[in-house]
Design an enzyme around this catalytic site. Structure first.
Site, PDB file in Angstrom:
ATOM      1  N   ARG A  72       2.092  37.469  11.153  1.00 12.52           N
ATOM      2  CA  ARG A  72       2.240  36.432  10.145  1.00 12.52           C
ATOM      3  C   ARG A  72       1.157  36.596   9.080  1.00 12.52           C
ATOM      4  O   ARG A  72      -0.025  36.710   9.397  1.00 12.52           O
ATOM      5  CB  ARG A  72       2.117  35.069  10.824  1.00 12.52           C
ATOM      6  CG  ARG A  72       2.662  33.920  10.031  1.00 12.52           C
ATOM      7  CD  ARG A  72       2.608  32.625  10.853  1.00 12.52           C
ATOM      8  NE  ARG A  72       1.241  32.179  11.052  1.00 12.52           N
ATOM      9  CZ  ARG A  72       0.876  30.898  11.234  1.00 12.52           C
ATOM     10  NH1 ARG A  72       1.810  29.953  11.278  1.00 12.52           N
ATOM     11  NH2 ARG A  72      -0.386  30.580  11.413  1.00 12.52           N
TER      12      ARG A  72
ATOM     13  N   PHE B  42       7.205  23.451  14.812  1.00 10.54           N
ATOM     14  CA  PHE B  42       5.906  23.682  15.433  1.00 10.54           C
ATOM     15  C   PHE B  42       5.851  22.736  16.627  1.00 10.54           C
ATOM     16  O   PHE B  42       6.160  21.555  16.512  1.00 10.54           O
ATOM     17  CB  PHE B  42       4.766  23.382  14.445  1.00 10.54           C
ATOM     18  CG  PHE B  42       3.402  23.689  15.007  1.00 10.54           C
ATOM     19  CD1 PHE B  42       2.963  24.991  15.083  1.00 10.54           C
ATOM     20  CD2 PHE B  42       2.587  22.683  15.483  1.00 10.54           C
ATOM     21  CE1 PHE B  42       1.707  25.289  15.622  1.00 10.54           C
ATOM     22  CE2 PHE B  42       1.341  22.968  16.023  1.00 10.54           C
ATOM     23  CZ  PHE B  42       0.904  24.272  16.092  1.00 10.54           C
TER      24      PHE B  42
ATOM     25  N   TYR C 275      -6.074  21.695   6.269  1.00 11.93           N
ATOM     26  CA  TYR C 275      -6.941  22.862   6.464  1.00 11.93           C
ATOM     27  C   TYR C 275      -6.250  24.186   6.179  1.00 11.93           C
ATOM     28  O   TYR C 275      -6.863  25.235   6.352  1.00 11.93           O
ATOM     29  CB  TYR C 275      -7.567  22.875   7.863  1.00 11.93           C
ATOM     30  CG  TYR C 275      -6.636  22.560   9.019  1.00 11.93           C
ATOM     31  CD1 TYR C 275      -5.736  23.497   9.490  1.00 11.93           C
ATOM     32  CD2 TYR C 275      -6.683  21.328   9.638  1.00 11.93           C
ATOM     33  CE1 TYR C 275      -4.900  23.210  10.552  1.00 11.93           C
ATOM     34  CE2 TYR C 275      -5.851  21.025  10.705  1.00 11.93           C
ATOM     35  CZ  TYR C 275      -4.963  21.965  11.159  1.00 11.93           C
ATOM     36  OH  TYR C 275      -4.134  21.670  12.205  1.00 11.93           O
ATOM     37  N   LYS C 276      -5.010  24.144   5.722  1.00 10.34           N
ATOM     38  CA  LYS C 276      -4.314  25.381   5.379  1.00 10.34           C
ATOM     39  C   LYS C 276      -4.444  25.595   3.865  1.00 10.34           C
ATOM     40  O   LYS C 276      -5.511  25.974   3.390  1.00 10.34           O
ATOM     41  CB  LYS C 276      -2.863  25.285   5.847  1.00 10.34           C
ATOM     42  CG  LYS C 276      -2.733  25.098   7.378  1.00 10.34           C
ATOM     43  CD  LYS C 276      -1.282  25.074   7.807  1.00 10.34           C
ATOM     44  CE  LYS C 276      -1.114  24.649   9.260  1.00 10.34           C
ATOM     45  NZ  LYS C 276      -1.654  25.622  10.230  1.00 10.34           N
TER      46      LYS C 276
END
Lengths: 400, 400
Positions: free
Chosen positions: A375, A132, A226-227
């Site tokens: 995704r 990322f 937060y995922k």
């Protein structure tokens, strides 16, 4: 499959099936929990109490009386069992990017200690070339500021890139794009064999599968919340520093919250002991305590059961894609082997941006990653097999 | 005085006079807004909407639809008029400590550009020796990582410490301990005359008095938002980068949010244009949007009127202390000259820790700074003259 799902009841711990989810006419399917987890039901009430009573009434007293000051370590200890860490090694705060900076600079400094006279300096940071992007950008900055150079390689090629000059290796446990799960135990062992430190980014694995940081001797790790941890938009990230390394953890961001005596207001810096060394400035209490409430969804939940359901969901998704999507229109870039799969499936697809827009119009929410990736993330705590079937049927319709 | 106070009605924009404030039997007086501002009435409802609707229902769509992605710049522009900045120069996010690091490292890098051949390097960072500790700790780290050395001097001695090797100067607008207001225009001019960059910490001035960053040519500034800006516990800090310097602002924390094309997911870093360069990772939305609601209390309020009331409040406080406190028991360490006073008064007092504990028991909330300082902050938006009189009467009783 839903009837046999031992985790099915956990869905009630989340706010789902709202009016917005039905805006497309049919029930929506949220497959973007790998970007922003759904709202746990415990959060709104907790946040209201934090705002109205803790801040609004107790005000400054809440730093002690409401446990604000110790929240970063306390919530770190709540995350710890989810990533296989004993207490006292995780501190919550700042963004993932800021924590990558702390971890990498500290790793390079530790790797540079105690080299034998005449030995070449450890001045290389090996970084996942498919990372990322923020990890790569921050690694460049860490390298520039510590006199290192970056060695970008794909995770599979890491062992061949290691050597006596390797200081630290920054890797993602799960690739954000393909959903590939990398070999954390094997790569960590290879990094250690080369005398370097392993820094893992757990953003796409924590909360979706067992990580076992302690068992595999990981040195430092960072992750967002937060995922799959459902902490809310931009909720604070965390930093893991293995206990044995903590006395040597030399932060590039030694803010007053990491001081041995923060309220001593001493002009000289003296690092505190333990996980607190990873703190910087005043913690962001509203977001942090929302995260604390969000983590209650894990009460009584085994991460192994979550992993089993995650694999069943992604297997079933791939099976349904085969059944419903006209052949040749999509191709999975997510590994089929369980040992190499995280909790998402990425499909290469022509016109993926437009396809995702049409899926979202029909209530199936995944996301798009340029140039050609659809995704889909599967949060085992709240995604059902029925939903997977429905989502793939809509995908088939849209593509047909 | 309260009847004549043109700002008196603003008190209704805050949650005050709660049951907790009356716990001591009489009405409490909150004089700690310089540590944690009181709760603005607009905040709880806004936070509830952010949590329940924006996160709970719209979820990932809120990054666009609820304006989450652009919040750091939008809220920066809301702070801008309070510190005398034109739009486009302030970004909100991270802690003050992290922003001090960004600002100082970037300042040193800019100062090092374009030196003439053979000139000595600009490798000194002048830092307020009486600074709030975190600024000093972070400055040490910035110096260490950029090959500079720290020159600690009191603000009054800064002009004499400047020279051809000065890269940057980090100063506090108002001293956290004594409440002394430093000469921002004069010191900034002196720093510029030496060819260096001025970095100001506005934590104890923004929201209490005019700052005029643009008018005085300040280069970089940072500040927190939980004191006189009432953003809530640990609410995100901000970074000001003067417009002309933005193209040269080279962040040590170049996270993906500062990229020219964040969703391009490009492996190479390319800084965005404008204030966005000061961003790092994903913004902390709950805390940030609570701050945005909190800033609405400033609608229609002139910072000059706030300053006038602030001085009247602190004058009156000192007058009442003279009247009610037995002579010789306290001594003000806050300057009596208006031009040198922020919005707090610090009294030196034997046994200050114990005295403050007893004041708080009686509902008068200030704070204590080791070893011997009673600190009282006056937020002109909600503190009344009646309260000042009451607080000093209690102080007199406690000390007598």
């Amino acid at each position: 499959m839903d009837v046999a799902d031992g985790l099915a009841a956990l869905r009630d711990r989340f706010v789902l099936d709202t009016a917005s989810d039905h805006a497309g006419g049919a029930a929506g399917v949220y497959l973007d929990g790998n970007s922003l987890g759904a709202l746990p039901r415990a959060v709104p009430g907790r946040v209201e109490d934090v705002v109205r009573r803790q801040w609004g009434e107790l005000r400054i007293r809440s730093w002690d009386e409401s446990g604000w000051w110790t929240a970063p370590e306390r919530i770190g200890d709540r995350i710890a069992p989810l990533v296989g860490a004993a207490p006292g090694q995780i501190v919550v705060g700042d963004s993932t990017s800021v924590n990558v900076f702390k971890a990498l600079v500290a790793a390079v400094r530790m790797a540079g200690e105690g080299g034998s006279a005449g030995a070449a300096p450890r001045d290389e940071i090996v970084v996942d070339a498919s990372t990322f992007p923020t990890d790569g950008y921050i690694a460049e900055s860490a390298a520039r500021m510590t006199g290192c150079r970056i060695v970008p390689v794909l995770p599979a090629d890491v062992p061949g890139a290691l050597g006596p000059r390797t200081a630290a290796v920054l890797l993602n446990h799960v690739d954000y794009r393909t959903g590939r799960l990398h070999d954390l135990p094997g790569l960590t062992a290879a990094v250690h064999a080369a005398g370097a430190l392993a820094v893992w980014d757990l953003c796409h694995s924590a909360g979706a599968l067992p990580v076992e940081l302690d068992a595999h001797g990981v040195d430092l790790a960072v992750g967002c919340t937060y995922k799959y941890l459902n902490g809310g938009p931009g909720s604070p990230a965390y930093l893991y520093v293995r206990r044995e390394l903590q006395p040597r953890f030399d932060s590039p961001l030694p803010g007053w919250n990491s001081h041995a005596e923060p309220f001593g207001m001493r002009p000289e810096y003296e690092a505190g002991s333990g996980a607190v060394r990873g703190r910087v400035g005043t913690p962001d209490i509203l977001s942090m305590l929302a995260l604390e409430a969000a983590l209650e969804v894990w009460d009584g939940v085994s991460i192994e059961a979550v992993r089993a359901k995650s694999l069943a969901l992604t297997d079933f998704f791939l099976e349904c894609v085969d059944a419903y999507v006209p052949r040749g229109l999509v191709e999975s870039v997510t590994p089929s082997a369980h040992a190499e799969r995280g909790s998402q499936v990425a499909l290469r697809c022509e016109g993926a941006g437009d396809v995702m827009r049409r899926l979202i119009e029909r209530g199936v929410v995944g996301d798009y990653r340029a140039p050609d990736i659809l995704r889909f993330g599967f949060t085992p705590l709240y995604v059902s097999f029925t939903e997977v079937e429905r989502a793939t049927r809509v995908l088939g319709d849209v593509l047909a």
